[in-house]
Design a protein around this motif. Structure first.
Motif, PDB file in Angstrom:
ATOM      1  N   PHE A   1      49.616  25.857  38.382  1.00 55.13           N
ATOM      2  CA  PHE A   1      48.963  27.130  38.055  1.00 55.13           C
ATOM      3  C   PHE A   1      50.000  28.138  37.579  1.00 55.13           C
TER       4      PHE A   1
ATOM      5  N   ARG B   1      47.057  43.237  42.952  1.00 56.03           N
ATOM      6  CA  ARG B   1      47.257  42.289  41.844  1.00 56.03           C
ATOM      7  C   ARG B   1      45.945  41.731  41.292  1.00 56.03           C
ATOM      8  N   THR B   2      44.864  41.751  42.098  1.00 57.46           N
ATOM      9  CA  THR B   2      43.644  41.058  41.660  1.00 57.46           C
ATOM     10  C   THR B   2      42.360  41.885  41.800  1.00 57.46           C
TER      11      THR B   2
ATOM     12  N   ASP C   1      51.620  33.844  54.049  1.00 56.62           N
ATOM     13  CA  ASP C   1      52.533  34.959  53.808  1.00 56.62           C
ATOM     14  C   ASP C   1      51.985  35.806  52.655  1.00 56.62           C
ATOM     15  N   THR C   2      50.993  36.635  52.978  1.00 51.22           N
ATOM     16  CA  THR C   2      50.380  37.514  51.976  1.00 51.22           C
ATOM     17  C   THR C   2      49.874  38.766  52.680  1.00 51.22           C
TER      18      THR C   2
ATOM     19  N   ARG D   1      42.273  43.166  36.870  1.00 55.04           N
ATOM     20  CA  ARG D   1      43.196  43.586  35.798  1.00 55.04           C
ATOM     21  C   ARG D   1      42.870  42.866  34.487  1.00 55.04           C
TER      22      ARG D   1
ATOM     23  N   ILE E   1      48.082  32.166  32.178  1.00 52.10           N
ATOM     24  CA  ILE E   1      46.608  32.160  32.177  1.00 52.10           C
ATOM     25  C   ILE E   1      46.102  33.565  31.850  1.00 52.10           C
TER      26      ILE E   1
ATOM     27  N   PHE F   1      36.562  32.955  30.524  1.00 55.11           N
ATOM     28  CA  PHE F   1      37.619  31.980  30.238  1.00 55.11           C
ATOM     29  C   PHE F   1      37.717  31.041  31.429  1.00 55.11           C
TER      30      PHE F   1
ATOM     31  N   GLY G   1      50.054  31.593  36.578  1.00 53.11           N
ATOM     32  CA  GLY G   1      49.186  32.771  36.589  1.00 53.11           C
ATOM     33  C   GLY G   1      49.382  33.701  35.413  1.00 53.11           C
ATOM     34  N   GLN G   2      50.631  33.989  35.073  1.00 54.51           N
ATOM     35  CA  GLN G   2      50.855  34.978  34.004  1.00 54.51           C
ATOM     36  C   GLN G   2      50.456  34.427  32.641  1.00 54.51           C
TER      37      GLN G   2
ATOM     38  N   PHE H   1      40.151  32.468  44.895  1.00 53.33           N
ATOM     39  CA  PHE H   1      38.882  31.779  44.620  1.00 53.33           C
ATOM     40  C   PHE H   1      37.882  31.862  45.773  1.00 53.33           C
TER      41      PHE H   1
ATOM     42  N   HIS I   1      33.348  37.282  33.098  1.00 52.09           N
ATOM     43  CA  HIS I   1      33.857  36.387  34.145  1.00 52.09           C
ATOM     44  C   HIS I   1      34.711  37.214  35.108  1.00 52.09           C
TER      45      HIS I   1
ATOM     46  N   ASN J   1      37.085  34.762  42.517  1.00 47.05           N
ATOM     47  CA  ASN J   1      36.711  33.956  41.364  1.00 47.05           C
ATOM     48  C   ASN J   1      35.897  32.740  41.820  1.00 47.05           C
TER      49      ASN J   1
ATOM     50  N   ALA K   1      37.539  37.014  37.431  1.00 47.62           N
ATOM     51  CA  ALA K   1      38.691  36.295  37.982  1.00 47.62           C
ATOM     52  C   ALA K   1      39.693  37.273  38.576  1.00 47.62           C
TER      53      ALA K   1
HETATM   54  C1  LIG Z   1      47.887  35.068  39.838  1.00 49.83           C
HETATM   55  C2  LIG Z   1      48.172  36.539  39.558  1.00 49.83           C
HETATM   56  C3  LIG Z   1      47.252  37.402  40.410  1.00 49.83           C
HETATM   57  C4  LIG Z   1      49.604  36.853  39.928  1.00 49.83           C
HETATM   58  O1  LIG Z   1      49.889  38.197  39.630  1.00 49.83           O
HETATM   59  P1  LIG Z   1      51.288  38.565  38.973  1.00 49.83           P
HETATM   60  O2  LIG Z   1      51.338  40.036  38.868  1.00 49.83           O
HETATM   61  O3  LIG Z   1      51.360  37.785  37.703  1.00 49.83           O
HETATM   62  O4  LIG Z   1      52.291  38.063  40.060  1.00 49.83           O
HETATM   63  P2  LIG Z   1      53.546  37.110  39.863  1.00 49.83           P
HETATM   64  O5  LIG Z   1      53.088  35.745  39.460  1.00 49.83           O
HETATM   65  O6  LIG Z   1      54.485  37.847  38.963  1.00 49.83           O
HETATM   66  O7  LIG Z   1      54.126  37.042  41.317  1.00 49.83           O
HETATM   67  C5  LIG Z   1      54.857  38.120  41.822  1.00 49.83           C
HETATM   68  C6  LIG Z   1      55.408  37.735  43.172  1.00 49.83           C
HETATM   69  O8  LIG Z   1      54.346  37.715  44.129  1.00 49.83           O
HETATM   70  C7  LIG Z   1      54.403  36.492  44.868  1.00 49.83           C
HETATM   71  N1  LIG Z   1      53.059  36.101  45.257  1.00 49.83           N
HETATM   72  C8  LIG Z   1      52.230  35.241  44.632  1.00 49.83           C
HETATM   73  N2  LIG Z   1      51.084  35.165  45.319  1.00 49.83           N
HETATM   74  C9  LIG Z   1      51.180  35.989  46.367  1.00 49.83           C
HETATM   75  C10 LIG Z   1      50.311  36.342  47.422  1.00 49.83           C
HETATM   76  N3  LIG Z   1      49.086  35.830  47.535  1.00 49.83           N
HETATM   77  N4  LIG Z   1      50.744  37.239  48.327  1.00 49.83           N
HETATM   78  C11 LIG Z   1      51.978  37.762  48.240  1.00 49.83           C
HETATM   79  N5  LIG Z   1      52.841  37.466  47.268  1.00 49.83           N
HETATM   80  C12 LIG Z   1      52.443  36.593  46.339  1.00 49.83           C
HETATM   81  C13 LIG Z   1      55.048  35.506  43.936  1.00 49.83           C
HETATM   82  O9  LIG Z   1      55.643  34.469  44.689  1.00 49.83           O
HETATM   83  C14 LIG Z   1      56.069  36.370  43.243  1.00 49.83           C
HETATM   84  O10 LIG Z   1      57.188  36.502  44.086  1.00 49.83           O
HETATM   85  P3  LIG Z   1      58.668  36.464  43.490  1.00 49.83           P
HETATM   86  O11 LIG Z   1      58.749  37.603  42.525  1.00 49.83           O
HETATM   87  O12 LIG Z   1      59.511  36.628  44.710  1.00 49.83           O
HETATM   88  O13 LIG Z   1      58.800  35.127  42.838  1.00 49.83           O
HETATM   89  C15 LIG Z   1      47.923  36.878  38.051  1.00 49.83           C
HETATM   90  O14 LIG Z   1      48.942  36.290  37.273  1.00 49.83           O
HETATM   91  C16 LIG Z   1      46.602  36.369  37.580  1.00 49.83           C
HETATM   92  O15 LIG Z   1      45.570  36.818  38.021  1.00 49.83           O
HETATM   93  N6  LIG Z   1      46.569  35.440  36.623  1.00 49.83           N
HETATM   94  C17 LIG Z   1      45.341  34.879  36.140  1.00 49.83           C
HETATM   95  C18 LIG Z   1      44.893  33.807  37.077  1.00 49.83           C
HETATM   96  C19 LIG Z   1      43.440  33.495  36.929  1.00 49.83           C
HETATM   97  O16 LIG Z   1      42.642  34.311  36.680  1.00 49.83           O
HETATM   98  N7  LIG Z   1      43.104  32.243  37.125  1.00 49.83           N
HETATM   99  C20 LIG Z   1      41.759  31.809  37.070  1.00 49.83           C
HETATM  100  C21 LIG Z   1      41.606  30.825  36.014  1.00 49.83           C
HETATM  101  S1  LIG Z   1      39.901  30.581  35.648  1.00 49.83           S
END
Ligand SMILES: CC(C)(COP(=O)(O)OP(=O)(O)OC[C@H]1O[C@@H](n2cnc3c(N)ncnc32)[C@H](O)[C@@H]1OP(=O)(O)O)[C@@H](O)C(=O)NCCC(=O)NCCS
Length: 359
Positions: A212, A37-38, A28-29, A254, A217, A309, A214-215, A156, A249, A279, A251
């Motif tokens: 995990f 977002r990425t 579901d994406t 943003r 991290i 990181f 995300g926010q 990833f 890096h 990533n 990841a």
């Molecule tokens: C993971 C990441 C992309 C999420 O972005 P975000 O803007 O923080 O998104 P949120 O966590 O606020 O999620 C927002 C909504 O999207 C949903 N969502 C999460 N993944 C989703 C996806 N793949 N597709 C659709 N919706 C998704 C969530 O469930 C959430 O829904 P809700 O509001 O109904 O609960 C971001 O936090 C991030 O990149 N963090 C760093 C992670 C990282 O780099 N890790 C590597 C470590 S080395």
């Protein structure tokens, strides 16, 4: 004191491409959500061992430097996704390359493993312990992914790259670095099911579950990399305008933009390839380095800044001075075997295996 110049570089990306549309076919994406977002558009999925990718990348790096494997004194293998814990990955690579009997060590600091490895190898060269070193950053994350968890599975990919370091009197290679870790934040990124801890948690061996946040991290990544960049720049006594290229890096676009903004560096001096590969953890920085060279973005004697990181939560930044050569001395014809399955088929096979309780 000798420096440790980077004289060879080589990458190996698996052939299989998994697009956002492929992910949306079982998850579901959507492409819109993932890109906005990425910044990620696709990622590679390996139909081979981690060791296979590392061997190709290492052979290309050796040819690039004009060295034979037997010239190596040290192999540092940065990874979190070992084919084997014992014996280690570096000893296997030494045997595959015919590089024996040089020193061979694995290093795991998650996504910063390549840069931590660069520091370790540079220090051993600068203190005269070794002269020629191979540093690998490689990951095969796909078998450990929970492909039904949309929070992580879209982020990833798999890949590998390597560099050769050689002792030199020229002021080249890593000039300064800052290494750090927020150990109190280690629970914001944890993969249950790798390592022995699952025995205590009653989980099935080999079936992973990603913890995990995300926010969190995101925030810690920007803070850690920002502080590390400020630290190396101030100790080096150089201004951000003296940085020719940032190779960070990869990841999340943003995160890269936030780090560049905090450092006061415009995005036209930042190398980005996260849209192609997602990533790849330890492999992201060396793959980006290879592609920056291929694209002509690194000029002779360029000054580079490399922030990263990873889980732990480890962070670092390296200030690197490039040498006079930006093209390979020789090339290697080593290549991965053609995959038997598409990237999507590999992922669907992993999902079926998880349903049966083995990954
Ligand atoms: C993971 C990441 C992309 C999420 O972005 P975000 O803007 O923080 O998104 P949120 O966590 O606020 O999620 C927002 C909504 O999207 C949903 N969502 C999460 N993944 C989703 C996806 N793949 N597709 C659709 N919706 C998704 C969530 O469930 C959430 O829904 P809700 O509001 O109904 O609960 C971001 O936090 C991030 O990149 N963090 C760093 C992670 C990282 O780099 N890790 C590597 C470590 S080395």
């Amino acid at each position: 004191m000798a420096y440790a110049g980077i004289t060879g570089w080589g990458k190996c990306l698996p052939h299989g491409v998994l697009t956002n549309a492929d992910l949306a076919s079982f998850l579901d994406t959507s492409d819109d959500w993932i890109v906005s977002r990425t910044g990620i558009g696709s990622r590679r999925i390996a139909d081979c061992l981690l060791a296979d990718m590392a061997e190709v990348a290492a052979a290309r790096a050796l040819a690039c430097a004009g060295l034979e494997a037997a010239d190596l004194d040290l192999i540092v293998f940065g990874t979190t996704t070992h084919d084997d814990q014992c014996p280690n990955m570096a000893s296997g690579l030494q045997a595959r390359l015919g590089a024996g009997p040089c020193a061979a060590l694995d290093l795991n600091t998650a996504c910063t493993s390549f840069l931590y490895g660069l520091s370790a190898a540079t220090a051993l060269i600068r203190t005269g312990v070794v002269r020629n070193a191979l540093v690998v950053g490689a990951e095969r994350i796909s078998p450990y992914m929970d492909w039904d968890d949309r929070n992580v599975s879209v982020l990833f990919g798999d890949g590998a790259a390597a560099v050769i370091l050689q002792a030199t009197e020229q002021e080249e290679g890593v000039l300064l670095e800052k290494l750090g870790c927020y150990g109190d934040a280690r629970e914001i990124l944890r993969i249950h099911g790798i390592g022995g801890a699952y025995v205590h948690s009653g989980r099935l061996a080999g079936v992973t579950e990603w913890q995990f946040e995300g926010q969190e991290i995101f925030k810690k990544a920007v803070t850690g990399m920002g502080l590390a960049c400020e630290d190396v720049l101030s100790r080096a006594g150089i201004q951000t305008q003296d940085i020719d290229l940032v190779v960070p890096h990869q990841a999340n676009l943003r995160i890269i933009e936030a780090v560049a903004k905090r450092a006061g560096i415009e995005m036209d001096r930042v190398f980005v390839n996260v849209h192609r590969y997602g990533n790849m953890s330890a492999a992201t920085v060396p793959v980006a380095l290879c592609e920056a060279l291929e694209a002509g973005r690194i000029k002779p004697h360029a000054t580079l800044l490399m922030p990263a990181f990873g889980g732990g939560l480890t962070f670092c930044a390296h200030l690197v001075r490039w040498g006079s050569r930006t093209t390979p001395i020789e090339t290697s014809d080593k290549e991965l075997a053609s995959p038997e399955r598409s990237a999507l088929d590999i992922v669907l096979d992993y999902r079926r295996a998880r349903e049966r309780g083995v990954s």
